[in-house]
Write a protein that holds these residues in place. Sequence first.
Motif, PDB file in Angstrom:
ATOM      1  N   GLU A 183       0.722  -1.272  -0.290  1.00 45.92           N
ATOM      2  CA  GLU A 183       0.191  -0.003  -0.030  1.00 45.92           C
ATOM      3  C   GLU A 183       0.703   1.178  -0.016  1.00 45.92           C
ATOM      4  O   GLU A 183       0.603   2.261  -0.825  1.00 45.92           O
ATOM      5  CB  GLU A 183      -0.898   0.129   1.215  1.00 45.92           C
ATOM      6  CG  GLU A 183      -1.984  -1.174   1.070  1.00 45.92           C
ATOM      7  CD  GLU A 183      -2.683  -1.209   2.493  1.00 45.92           C
ATOM      8  OE1 GLU A 183      -2.270  -0.525   3.367  1.00 45.92           O
ATOM      9  OE2 GLU A 183      -3.735  -1.866   2.445  1.00 45.92           O
ATOM     10  N   LEU A 184       2.051   1.333   0.695  1.00 42.41           N
ATOM     11  CA  LEU A 184       2.732   2.412   0.846  1.00 42.41           C
ATOM     12  C   LEU A 184       3.568   2.652  -0.408  1.00 42.41           C
ATOM     13  O   LEU A 184       3.664   3.655  -0.946  1.00 42.41           O
ATOM     14  CB  LEU A 184       3.851   2.222   1.918  1.00 42.41           C
ATOM     15  CG  LEU A 184       3.321   2.321   3.473  1.00 42.41           C
ATOM     16  CD1 LEU A 184       4.222   2.013   4.451  1.00 42.41           C
ATOM     17  CD2 LEU A 184       2.429   3.425   4.008  1.00 42.41           C
ATOM     18  N   GLU A 286     -17.402  -1.768   6.470  1.00 39.78           N
ATOM     19  CA  GLU A 286     -15.919  -1.331   6.249  1.00 39.78           C
ATOM     20  C   GLU A 286     -15.155  -2.057   5.512  1.00 39.78           C
ATOM     21  O   GLU A 286     -14.157  -1.608   4.592  1.00 39.78           O
ATOM     22  CB  GLU A 286     -15.490  -1.008   7.802  1.00 39.78           C
ATOM     23  CG  GLU A 286     -16.057   0.252   8.330  1.00 39.78           C
ATOM     24  CD  GLU A 286     -15.541   0.415   9.817  1.00 39.78           C
ATOM     25  OE1 GLU A 286     -14.664  -0.176  10.297  1.00 39.78           O
ATOM     26  OE2 GLU A 286     -16.294   1.303  10.530  1.00 39.78           O
ATOM     27  N   MET A 287     -15.242  -3.500   6.007  1.00 36.73           N
ATOM     28  CA  MET A 287     -14.362  -4.426   5.234  1.00 36.73           C
ATOM     29  C   MET A 287     -14.742  -4.508   3.829  1.00 36.73           C
ATOM     30  O   MET A 287     -13.688  -4.630   2.959  1.00 36.73           O
ATOM     31  CB  MET A 287     -14.496  -5.717   6.019  1.00 36.73           C
ATOM     32  CG  MET A 287     -13.989  -5.726   7.369  1.00 36.73           C
ATOM     33  SD  MET A 287     -12.089  -5.362   7.363  1.00 36.73           S
ATOM     34  CE  MET A 287     -11.401  -6.818   6.565  1.00 36.73           C
ATOM     35  N   PHE A 292     -13.285  -3.440  -1.889  1.00 35.04           N
ATOM     36  CA  PHE A 292     -13.557  -2.664  -3.182  1.00 35.04           C
ATOM     37  C   PHE A 292     -12.361  -1.803  -3.669  1.00 35.04           C
ATOM     38  O   PHE A 292     -11.865  -1.572  -4.866  1.00 35.04           O
ATOM     39  CB  PHE A 292     -14.935  -1.962  -3.252  1.00 35.04           C
ATOM     40  CG  PHE A 292     -15.956  -2.856  -3.354  1.00 35.04           C
ATOM     41  CD1 PHE A 292     -15.855  -4.132  -3.907  1.00 35.04           C
ATOM     42  CD2 PHE A 292     -16.979  -2.573  -2.449  1.00 35.04           C
ATOM     43  CE1 PHE A 292     -17.218  -5.086  -3.724  1.00 35.04           C
ATOM     44  CE2 PHE A 292     -18.443  -3.302  -2.544  1.00 35.04           C
ATOM     45  CZ  PHE A 292     -18.314  -4.523  -3.169  1.00 35.04           C
ATOM     46  N   LYS A 293     -11.903  -0.847  -2.462  1.00 35.36           N
ATOM     47  CA  LYS A 293     -11.007   0.057  -2.925  1.00 35.36           C
ATOM     48  C   LYS A 293      -9.565  -0.549  -3.400  1.00 35.36           C
ATOM     49  O   LYS A 293      -8.743  -0.043  -4.038  1.00 35.36           O
ATOM     50  CB  LYS A 293     -10.677   1.058  -1.738  1.00 35.36           C
ATOM     51  CG  LYS A 293     -11.886   1.999  -1.361  1.00 35.36           C
ATOM     52  CD  LYS A 293     -11.621   2.900  -0.198  1.00 35.36           C
ATOM     53  CE  LYS A 293     -12.769   3.591   0.002  1.00 35.36           C
ATOM     54  NZ  LYS A 293     -12.495   4.701   1.247  1.00 35.36           N
ATOM     55  N   ILE A 302     -18.221   1.268  -6.380  1.00 34.09           N
ATOM     56  CA  ILE A 302     -18.504   0.906  -5.367  1.00 34.09           C
ATOM     57  C   ILE A 302     -20.127   1.242  -4.657  1.00 34.09           C
ATOM     58  O   ILE A 302     -20.623   0.092  -4.295  1.00 34.09           O
ATOM     59  CB  ILE A 302     -17.575   1.707  -4.142  1.00 34.09           C
ATOM     60  CG1 ILE A 302     -16.209   1.258  -4.396  1.00 34.09           C
ATOM     61  CG2 ILE A 302     -17.922   1.265  -2.701  1.00 34.09           C
ATOM     62  CD1 ILE A 302     -15.107   1.949  -3.544  1.00 34.09           C
ATOM     63  N   GLU A 303     -20.518   2.342  -5.051  1.00 36.84           N
ATOM     64  CA  GLU A 303     -21.928   2.626  -4.712  1.00 36.84           C
ATOM     65  C   GLU A 303     -22.827   1.710  -5.197  1.00 36.84           C
ATOM     66  O   GLU A 303     -23.834   1.175  -4.855  1.00 36.84           O
ATOM     67  CB  GLU A 303     -22.339   4.120  -4.850  1.00 36.84           C
ATOM     68  CG  GLU A 303     -21.634   5.059  -3.999  1.00 36.84           C
ATOM     69  CD  GLU A 303     -21.854   4.716  -2.464  1.00 36.84           C
ATOM     70  OE1 GLU A 303     -23.195   4.667  -2.266  1.00 36.84           O
ATOM     71  OE2 GLU A 303     -21.069   4.969  -1.661  1.00 36.84           O
TER      72      GLU A 303
END
Length: 331
Positions: A183-184, A286-287, A292-293, A302-303
Amino acid sequence: MVGRKPKEKEKLLCAACQKEKDKDSGFYNSRSKLYEKIGKVPICKSCLKKNIDYSNMDSVYTVLQQIDVKFDPLYWEQAVQRKTDTFSAYMTMANSLKQFNGTGWKDSILEQQQEKAIAAETQRDSVEQVSDEIIDKWGIGYTPDEYHQFERKYNKLIRNYGEKTALHTEGLLSYIRFRVKEELATAKGEVKEAKEWGQMASKAATDAKINVSQLSKSDISGGVDVLSQLFEAVETELGIIPLLPRLTAQPYDDADLIIWAIINYYRRLEDKEKVAYKDIYHFYDEMLEEDFKSKGLTTEEIENLKKARNNVFRDLEDVYKEPLYDTGDEE
């Protein structure tokens, strides 16, 4: 009696100005192997000083490099503090102190190296602010921000993953290290590096048996917590996520009631307050959004996926009567 004739002072030709000058007073001594035959710097003091601009340290470095003398900021600062000429004072120390024995320009400590040393020292100081417990858990060599990200992701995953064996837990820690690194790297735009970290994270996930498809009989057999292991495995499987409950106030079916009951059972053992079902639902949400992200989906996509997920339950409203498992009464 006729007196002895004074010994004539030895002369040395300056390689720069081509003038003969007194060898002892006109030239600096040298310990460099380059000039060991004459024991002197072959450029006179006057010519060397002409090339030095004290407002520009690069000029000092250039001269010292030419005469093969190392630069040491500690002794340079001492030379600056003296009332005599700074370069002359530095050369006196270079030719008299044992710290300069056997050294040359290659042994210099330049400003860039100082900055690196200061940065390294700063990082060590920052790491010292991280508790020994955290360092022992994740290992040494990470930045304070990385330790923070490790803990943040661990606290989020461990609630869903649970602790099985020491090997499973170690596998989870490895997965988190690699995933945070991925991620970083992605945030910095380092695509190749992110891909490599991602591959290692995937392997670590397999080794940690995070996915239900990786569970063997030995992982879900025996012990008093068989049901909890089974349900936490089911809930962590990606293919099950679209079928998670839509209701936020109470469980939607028997499986969700069991999960809710198990969570609160463990909380009672730890002398914690009962958790409301809506908190579990919010955790699911949240998970799901994080998943999705991580796949690179846009906010609109996502929506749309969330709406499609919720429609499954709206379609059941006409044919399914929700049982009232929880009256809300506190014991």
